[in-house]
Enzyme design. Structure first.
Site, short mmCIF file in Angstrom:
data_model
loop_
_atom_site.label_atom_id
_atom_site.label_comp_id
_atom_site.label_asym_id
_atom_site.label_seq_id
_atom_site.Cartn_x
_atom_site.Cartn_y
_atom_site.Cartn_z
N ASN A 12 0.87 -1.17 0.00
CA ASN A 12 0.00 0.00 0.00
C ASN A 12 0.91 1.22 0.00
O ASN A 12 1.43 1.60 1.04
CB ASN A 12 -0.90 -0.03 1.24
N TRP A 13 1.08 1.79 -1.18
CA TRP A 13 2.03 2.92 -1.30
C TRP A 13 1.46 4.22 -0.73
O TRP A 13 2.18 5.21 -0.64
CB TRP A 13 2.41 3.13 -2.77
N LYS A 14 0.17 4.23 -0.44
CA LYS A 14 -0.47 5.46 0.04
C LYS A 14 -0.17 6.59 -0.95
O LYS A 14 -0.11 6.33 -2.15
CB LYS A 14 -0.03 5.78 1.47
N HIS A 102 -9.56 1.29 4.50
CA HIS A 102 -8.30 1.50 5.22
C HIS A 102 -8.56 2.51 6.35
O HIS A 102 -9.35 3.44 6.20
CB HIS A 102 -7.23 2.03 4.27
N GLU A 104 -6.99 4.97 7.38
CA GLU A 104 -6.79 6.38 7.02
C GLU A 104 -8.02 6.92 6.29
O GLU A 104 -8.39 8.09 6.45
CB GLU A 104 -5.51 6.52 6.18
N GLU A 174 -5.60 -4.48 10.70
CA GLU A 174 -4.60 -3.44 10.90
C GLU A 174 -4.92 -2.65 12.17
O GLU A 174 -5.73 -1.71 12.14
CB GLU A 174 -4.60 -2.48 9.70
N GLY A 180 2.27 2.81 10.67
CA GLY A 180 3.22 3.90 10.48
C GLY A 180 3.89 4.36 11.76
O GLY A 180 4.51 5.42 11.80
N SER A 219 3.26 -1.60 10.45
CA SER A 219 4.72 -1.65 10.70
C SER A 219 5.34 -3.00 10.37
O SER A 219 6.24 -3.46 11.08
CB SER A 219 5.03 -1.22 12.14
N GLY A 240 2.76 -0.84 4.33
CA GLY A 240 2.82 0.56 3.93
C GLY A 240 4.25 0.99 3.71
O GLY A 240 4.86 0.70 2.68
N GLY A 241 4.83 1.65 4.69
CA GLY A 241 6.15 2.27 4.56
C GLY A 241 7.23 1.38 3.94
O GLY A 241 7.95 1.79 3.03
P1 PGA Z 1 2.72 0.70 7.65
O1 PGA Z 1 1.25 0.87 6.99
O2 PGA Z 1 3.27 -0.60 7.13
O3 PGA Z 1 3.49 1.89 7.16
O4 PGA Z 1 2.53 0.68 9.13
C1 PGA Z 1 0.40 -0.23 6.86
C2 PGA Z 1 -0.91 0.20 6.25
O5 PGA Z 1 -1.38 1.30 6.56
O6 PGA Z 1 -1.49 -0.51 5.42
#
Ligand code: PGA
Length: 257
Positions: A12-14, A102, A104, A174, A180, A219, A240-241
């Site tokens: 998930n590159w956001k 998600h 967010e 999640e 993050g 994470s 994500g990251g």
């Molecule tokens: P993260 O994000 O790996 O940066 O914690 C995960 C996500 O939001 O899908």
């Protein structure tokens, strides 16, 4: 990880990587992977919308078996919805997975359980597979409300979805406090909560629940993926990251080596 379910690891590159960077990252990732990696794991890339067409061309031109995903979509097929992207537009670019709900999107853009359900149904209707995200806040966890929260979110997301379609869905557990933050759930905690989610799926879909894949997200890094994947209920990761860097992401995919 269970022998009965093929792991699925999704990036998930956001809101990162413009379409030119996206091409480079996917090329580098494809160089780092072996053909056997694709056999042992479904690997999904969810770039921002602007990168989807470019990545589609690259994957099809170079016959790279990565799967294309999107981070969200609207639930209507078309209409006066400024700024939104419709599911059939994604399906036309051979998108196979779309993230729905998600945290967010829920927290920053007002997505409710009802909207997540509408999105999941729209994604399925157009032949794509939803990645339905559920997870508790830190306050909910500390109040002992984790199980109830994820169960409620799961039931709501799957409302009026029937078994054959449910089987195509992926759930991503999640915990919001782990996204993050560098603070991941322990493999045992993640496994326990994913077990709660699977029990809800068993109530809803007795025949197919054990075939449905549930990811952990929050994470995930090269250094913790192996311990997470060693857990029997964890079928993959939503990353994500650490998915932004092709080196890190390829190590996550190749967690066995
Ligand atoms: P993260 O994000 O790996 O940066 O914690 C995960 C996500 O939001 O899908």
């Amino acid at each position: 990880m269970s022998a009965d379910r093929k792991p699925i690891i999704a990036a998930n590159w956001k809101m990162h990587h413009d379409h030119l960077v996206a091409i480079q990252v996917v090329q580098k990732l494809s160089y780092a992977l072996e053909p056997s990696d694709y056999d042992t794991c479904d690997i999904v890339i969810c770039p921002p919308f602007t990168g989807i067409r470019s990545i589609q061309n690259l994957l099809e031109g170079d016959k790279i078996p990565l799967l294309l995903g999107a981070q969200s979509c609207h639930w209507e097929d078309e209409g006066a919805f400024t700024g939104e992207v419709a599911p059939p537009m994604l399906a036309r670019m051979n998108v196979s997975y779309v993230i729905a709900g998600h945290s967010e999107r829920r927290q920053l853009f007002g997505e409710t359980d009802e909207i997540v359900n509408k999105k999941a149904r729209a994604i399925l209707k157009h032949g794509m597979n939803p990645i339905v995200c559920v997870g508790e806040t830190l306050e909910e966890r500390e109040a002992g409300a984790t199980d109830e929260r994820v169960a409620t979110q799961t039931r709501a997301a799957f409302a009026s979805i029937k078994s054959p379609e449910a089987e195509r869905c992926v759930v991503a557990y999640e915990p919001i406090w782990a996204i993050g933050t560098g603070r991941n759930a322990t493999p045992d905690d993640a496994n326990t909560t994913i077990g709660v989610i699977r029990n809800v799926l068993r109530e809803l879909y007795r025949e197919v629940a054990d075939a449905m894949r549930i990811q952990y997200g929050g994470s995930v890094k090269p250094g913790n993926i192996a311990d997470l994947m060693a857990m029997p209920e964890i079928d993959g990761a939503l990353v994500g990251g650490a998915s932004l860097d092709p080196g890190d992401f390829s190590q996550i995919i190749r967690f066995r080596t």
